[in-house]
Scaffold this motif. Structure first.
Motif, PDB file in Angstrom:
ATOM      1  N   ASN A 285      28.122  47.274  60.647  1.00 21.49           N
ATOM      2  CA  ASN A 285      29.130  48.298  60.377  1.00 21.49           C
ATOM      3  C   ASN A 285      30.314  47.754  59.588  1.00 21.49           C
ATOM      4  O   ASN A 285      30.865  48.436  58.708  1.00 21.49           O
ATOM      5  CB  ASN A 285      29.619  48.911  61.691  1.00 21.49           C
ATOM      6  CG  ASN A 285      28.647  49.948  62.244  1.00 21.49           C
ATOM      7  OD1 ASN A 285      27.970  50.625  61.484  1.00 21.49           O
ATOM      8  ND2 ASN A 285      28.590  50.065  63.559  1.00 21.49           N
ATOM      9  N   SER A 348      35.822  54.546  59.654  1.00 21.77           N
ATOM     10  CA  SER A 348      35.851  53.499  60.682  1.00 21.77           C
ATOM     11  C   SER A 348      34.479  52.857  60.776  1.00 21.77           C
ATOM     12  O   SER A 348      33.458  53.505  60.538  1.00 21.77           O
ATOM     13  CB  SER A 348      36.238  54.081  62.056  1.00 21.77           C
ATOM     14  OG  SER A 348      37.553  54.587  62.033  1.00 21.77           O
ATOM     15  N   THR A 350      32.123  52.247  62.840  1.00 23.37           N
ATOM     16  CA  THR A 350      31.505  52.560  64.117  1.00 23.37           C
ATOM     17  C   THR A 350      30.503  53.692  63.930  1.00 23.37           C
ATOM     18  O   THR A 350      30.478  54.347  62.869  1.00 23.37           O
ATOM     19  CB  THR A 350      32.564  52.976  65.168  1.00 23.37           C
ATOM     20  OG1 THR A 350      31.932  53.202  66.420  1.00 23.37           O
ATOM     21  CG2 THR A 350      33.271  54.261  64.749  1.00 23.37           C
ATOM     22  N   ASP A 351      29.683  53.916  64.944  1.00 27.78           N
ATOM     23  CA  ASP A 351      28.760  55.039  64.955  1.00 27.78           C
ATOM     24  C   ASP A 351      29.383  56.181  65.755  1.00 27.78           C
ATOM     25  O   ASP A 351      30.283  55.965  66.569  1.00 27.78           O
ATOM     26  CB  ASP A 351      27.424  54.636  65.592  1.00 27.78           C
ATOM     27  CG  ASP A 351      26.815  53.412  64.928  1.00 27.78           C
ATOM     28  OD1 ASP A 351      27.057  53.203  63.728  1.00 27.78           O
ATOM     29  OD2 ASP A 351      26.098  52.651  65.623  1.00 27.78           O
ATOM     30  N   TYR A 352      28.878  57.383  65.544  1.00 27.94           N
ATOM     31  CA  TYR A 352      29.427  58.551  66.217  1.00 27.94           C
ATOM     32  C   TYR A 352      28.313  59.389  66.842  1.00 27.94           C
ATOM     33  O   TYR A 352      27.188  59.431  66.327  1.00 27.94           O
ATOM     34  CB  TYR A 352      30.205  59.433  65.233  1.00 27.94           C
ATOM     35  CG  TYR A 352      31.403  58.761  64.614  1.00 27.94           C
ATOM     36  CD1 TYR A 352      32.663  58.846  65.195  1.00 27.94           C
ATOM     37  CD2 TYR A 352      31.269  58.020  63.439  1.00 27.94           C
ATOM     38  CE1 TYR A 352      33.760  58.224  64.625  1.00 27.94           C
ATOM     39  CE2 TYR A 352      32.367  57.390  62.865  1.00 27.94           C
ATOM     40  CZ  TYR A 352      33.605  57.495  63.463  1.00 27.94           C
ATOM     41  OH  TYR A 352      34.687  56.868  62.904  1.00 27.94           O
ATOM     42  N   THR A 365      32.416  61.901  69.443  1.00 24.03           N
ATOM     43  CA  THR A 365      32.941  60.718  70.126  1.00 24.03           C
ATOM     44  C   THR A 365      32.517  59.455  69.377  1.00 24.03           C
ATOM     45  O   THR A 365      31.463  59.425  68.725  1.00 24.03           O
ATOM     46  CB  THR A 365      32.438  60.608  71.579  1.00 24.03           C
ATOM     47  OG1 THR A 365      30.987  60.619  71.580  1.00 24.03           O
ATOM     48  CG2 THR A 365      32.947  61.755  72.427  1.00 24.03           C
ATOM     49  N   ARG A 366      33.361  58.437  69.465  1.00 24.55           N
ATOM     50  CA  ARG A 366      33.024  57.126  68.904  1.00 24.55           C
ATOM     51  C   ARG A 366      32.089  56.415  69.863  1.00 24.55           C
ATOM     52  O   ARG A 366      32.319  56.388  71.071  1.00 24.55           O
ATOM     53  CB  ARG A 366      34.283  56.282  68.719  1.00 24.55           C
ATOM     54  CG  ARG A 366      35.229  56.752  67.646  1.00 24.55           C
ATOM     55  CD  ARG A 366      36.499  55.915  67.651  1.00 24.55           C
ATOM     56  NE  ARG A 366      36.213  54.495  67.416  1.00 24.55           N
ATOM     57  CZ  ARG A 366      36.697  53.791  66.409  1.00 24.55           C
ATOM     58  NH1 ARG A 366      37.488  54.381  65.504  1.00 24.55           N
ATOM     59  NH2 ARG A 366      36.420  52.506  66.283  1.00 24.55           N
ATOM     60  N   ASN A 367      31.061  55.798  69.344  1.00 22.72           N
ATOM     61  CA  ASN A 367      30.112  55.092  70.209  1.00 22.72           C
ATOM     62  C   ASN A 367      30.623  53.747  70.680  1.00 22.72           C
ATOM     63  O   ASN A 367      30.170  53.229  71.702  1.00 22.72           O
ATOM     64  CB  ASN A 367      28.776  54.902  69.483  1.00 22.72           C
ATOM     65  CG  ASN A 367      27.985  56.185  69.378  1.00 22.72           C
ATOM     66  OD1 ASN A 367      28.475  57.254  69.752  1.00 22.72           O
ATOM     67  ND2 ASN A 367      26.763  56.096  68.876  1.00 22.72           N
ATOM     68  N   ASP A 368      31.557  53.136  69.957  1.00 17.19           N
ATOM     69  CA  ASP A 368      32.050  51.822  70.359  1.00 17.19           C
ATOM     70  C   ASP A 368      33.055  51.905  71.499  1.00 17.19           C
ATOM     71  O   ASP A 368      33.096  51.036  72.377  1.00 17.19           O
ATOM     72  CB  ASP A 368      32.654  51.069  69.173  1.00 17.19           C
ATOM     73  CG  ASP A 368      33.777  51.847  68.488  1.00 17.19           C
ATOM     74  OD1 ASP A 368      33.935  53.048  68.784  1.00 17.19           O
ATOM     75  OD2 ASP A 368      34.498  51.245  67.665  1.00 17.19           O
ATOM     76  N   THR A 369      33.868  52.961  71.511  1.00 20.42           N
ATOM     77  CA  THR A 369      34.897  53.082  72.550  1.00 20.42           C
ATOM     78  C   THR A 369      34.696  54.284  73.465  1.00 20.42           C
ATOM     79  O   THR A 369      35.294  54.346  74.540  1.00 20.42           O
ATOM     80  CB  THR A 369      36.294  53.204  71.909  1.00 20.42           C
ATOM     81  OG1 THR A 369      36.358  54.419  71.134  1.00 20.42           O
ATOM     82  CG2 THR A 369      36.588  52.017  71.017  1.00 20.42           C
ATOM     83  N   VAL A 373      37.002  62.133  68.986  1.00 19.50           N
ATOM     84  CA  VAL A 373      37.446  62.084  67.595  1.00 19.50           C
ATOM     85  C   VAL A 373      37.809  63.498  67.152  1.00 19.50           C
ATOM     86  O   VAL A 373      37.080  64.459  67.430  1.00 19.50           O
ATOM     87  CB  VAL A 373      36.327  61.516  66.689  1.00 19.50           C
ATOM     88  CG1 VAL A 373      36.748  61.550  65.215  1.00 19.50           C
ATOM     89  CG2 VAL A 373      35.971  60.102  67.111  1.00 19.50           C
ATOM     90  N   ALA A 387      36.443  61.747  60.499  1.00 20.77           N
ATOM     91  CA  ALA A 387      36.357  60.313  60.183  1.00 20.77           C
ATOM     92  C   ALA A 387      35.888  60.033  58.767  1.00 20.77           C
ATOM     93  O   ALA A 387      35.057  59.151  58.538  1.00 20.77           O
ATOM     94  CB  ALA A 387      35.418  59.621  61.171  1.00 20.77           C
TER      95      ALA A 387
END
Length: 536
Positions: A285, A348, A350-352, A365-369, A373, A387
């Motif tokens: 990423n 960003s 990250t994945d969503y 939603t963000r997959n990392d945190t 979103v 995003a």
């Protein structure tokens, strides 16, 4: 009991003791062998001696601790092996992305000095091609690593199934010997060795049943082995992310349950999943957002300028659009397709996950945190914007449907230069051949915070290199500590269960003397009997 019988009982006991000590000596270097001890007791008839049992010097608690430590060490070792590859890949100073990005912007500086210089324009194209080629090479390498990790997971699941099947078979044999009132130390050793080998692959809990069988379970309590039965693990494609393999559990009825990656906390299988879900995905990423940010920012300037031919500029770089996948469990027929917007700062690394519910509509939603979103839904065009992406929705989603959006994970490997013609670089904003106003704006991208609106390209790459290096160092330190713990537990386990050749050599002498003494008892008894018989 006669003196001869007493002596014979001693000879029999001595033979068993000698045999046990001999077995210990010859198996001193046999992997998985446990020290055996012959236990003497008074004969039940009242006189003489017998071997009550030949037991293993086995400590279940220490062995369990050792297996857990081996499992943790295996996970760390596997993680280190994988992350070191990325660390070495990114830390190549001569061909690092940072060096090539500097070369690219250096060529733009030369172009800005004389926008009409065709040689300078060709230099920019060459530097761009070299840069995108390196991006592609790194991205492809990471993509190949992801495929290799999936392949390793498949192989290791096969090994787990093979070991659990053997453990179940040994359970059957051990419970049978137990029912017959005997014990096979060899079978017990073989089973413990298999459990140790299994622990290198996956962290397991072991409990002993009344009949001597082992129950071997995963961290979530699901049994891999219960009595004579073993239960298989399988690998398959993730329902939400078809680029990743998942592990499923097959119960006695043949039903499958998808196991969360967190179930595999230890063992090489856990190490692979931890690496894949964290360091590898993050590196993909981070490289991807560099490629996307440079593409979006540079192409925006290109299309706002004029090339050497007096025409409006066209895109110089190309990168793949975000990947989108619908969960295979969705009941609606909605599909998503995503494109990048012009708002580069909103991107960003990250994945969503996009979900639909009748009450809330589409949420992101963000997959990392796991953080929510902000997303804007346009019902007229049926698009969802968030995003730095615009997601077009076709079809109808049902409540509970979910979708995965990967903006940057595969971007680096798709990064390419669209032209080999230097005259197409839109260095100016007017038709003047020497106009370098746009070239100066392109050059300023080097020091602009175009990545996520907060970092420059170099800062982002440096952070990636630093993060990977820090992770590699941290894992190496943890591995060293864990290896020391494993070594200590191995020493402790061997002090109880391992063979000491000096002790066995002494035992052989003792038992030999004991045998000779018992033989003397038989000799005396025989002599007395002969004397009695000669009286007549």
């Amino acid at each position: 009991m006669s003196i001869i019988s007493i002596g014979v009982s001693g000879l029999t006991a001595a033979q068993i003791a000698l045999s046990t000590s001999s077995s210990n000596t010859t198996n001193a270097y046999t992997t998985g062998y446990t020290l055996q001890v012959a236990n003497f007791s008074e004969a039940t008839a009242g006189s003489g001696v017998q071997i009550a049992s030949v037991d293993r010097q086995y400590n279940q608690f220490v062995t369990s601790q050792l297996n857990s430590s081996v499992s943790a060490e295996s996970a760390l070792s596997t993680y280190q092996t994988e992350v070191d590859q990325i660390d070495s890949l990114l830390a190549d100073g001569d061909a690092s992305l940072d060096t090539l990005m500097q070369s690219f912007f250096s060529s733009l500086q030369t172009l800005a000095s004389d926008a009409s210089d065709t040689a300078a324009r060709e230099e920019v194209i060459g530097a761009a091609q070299t840069l995108t080629s390196q991006f592609t090479q790194l991205g492809s390498y990471l993509d190949d690593m992801a495929d290799d990790v999936n392949s390793q997971i498949d192989d290791q699941v096969t090994q787990v199934n093979d070991l659990t099947e053997q453990i179940a078979d040994l359970n059957k044999k051990i419970s049978l010997t137990s029912a017959l009132g005997t014990t096979s130390n060899t079978l017990l050793d073989q089973r413990d060795l298999l459990v140790s080998q299994l622990s290198e692959l996956v962290d397991v809990d072991v409990s002993t049943q009344d009949n001597g069988s082992y129950t071997v379970s995963l961290s979530n309590g699901l049994a891999l082995v219960s009595g004579n039965n073993s239960f298989d693990l399988q690998t398959g494609v993730s329902a939400s992310d078809p680029t990743q393999s998942v592990v499923t559990y097959v119960d006695a009825a043949g039903h499958t349950t998808v196991l969360d990656d967190s179930v595999f906390e230890g063992g090489s299988l856990g190490g692979l999943m931890d690496f894949r879900d964290n360091s590898l995905t993050d590196a993909q990423n981070q490289l991807g957002i560099l490629a996307v940010s440079l593409t979006q920012a540079f192409n925006s300037l290109q299309t706002a300028g004029v090339d050497l031919n007096g025409d409006t500029g066209s895109a110089l770089f190309s990168v793949a659009a975000p990947s989108t996948y619908g969960d295979t469990g969705n009941t609606g027929d909605a599909t998503l397709s995503a494109t990048f917007t012009d708002d580069v700062s909103a991107l960003s690394a990250t994945d969503y996950t996009v979900k639909y519910s009748d009450s809330d509509g589409y949420t992101v939603t963000r997959n990392d945190t796991g953080a929510s979103v902000t997303a804007t839904y346009d019902s007229d065009n049926n698009t969802l914007t968030f995003a730095g992406m615009s997601v077009a929705i076709s079809g109808t989603a049902n409540s509970g449907d979910s979708f995965l959006v990967l903006p940057t994970r595969n971007a680096a490997s798709s990064f390419t230069t669209l032209t080999t013609d230097g005259s197409l670089i839109a260095a100016g904003t007017s038709t003047g051949a020497s106009d370098n106003s746009n070239a100066l704006a392109m050059l300023n991208l080097q020091t602009s915070s175009i990545v996520g609106g907060s970092k420059t390209l170099s800062q982002t790459y440096s952070a990636l290199v630093s993060d990977v290096g820090s992770t590699a160092s941290k894992i190496a330190g943890q591995l060293q500590t864990q290896s020391s713990l494993t070594e200590q537990l191995t020493t402790l386990q061997q002090s109880e269960s391992g063979v000491n050749l000096d002790e066995e050599a002494a035992n052989l002498i003792v038992y030999q003397q004991y045998y000779q003494a018992c033989a003397k008892v038989v000799e005396v008894g025989t002599s007395l009997l002969d004397t009695i018989l000669d009286i007549n």
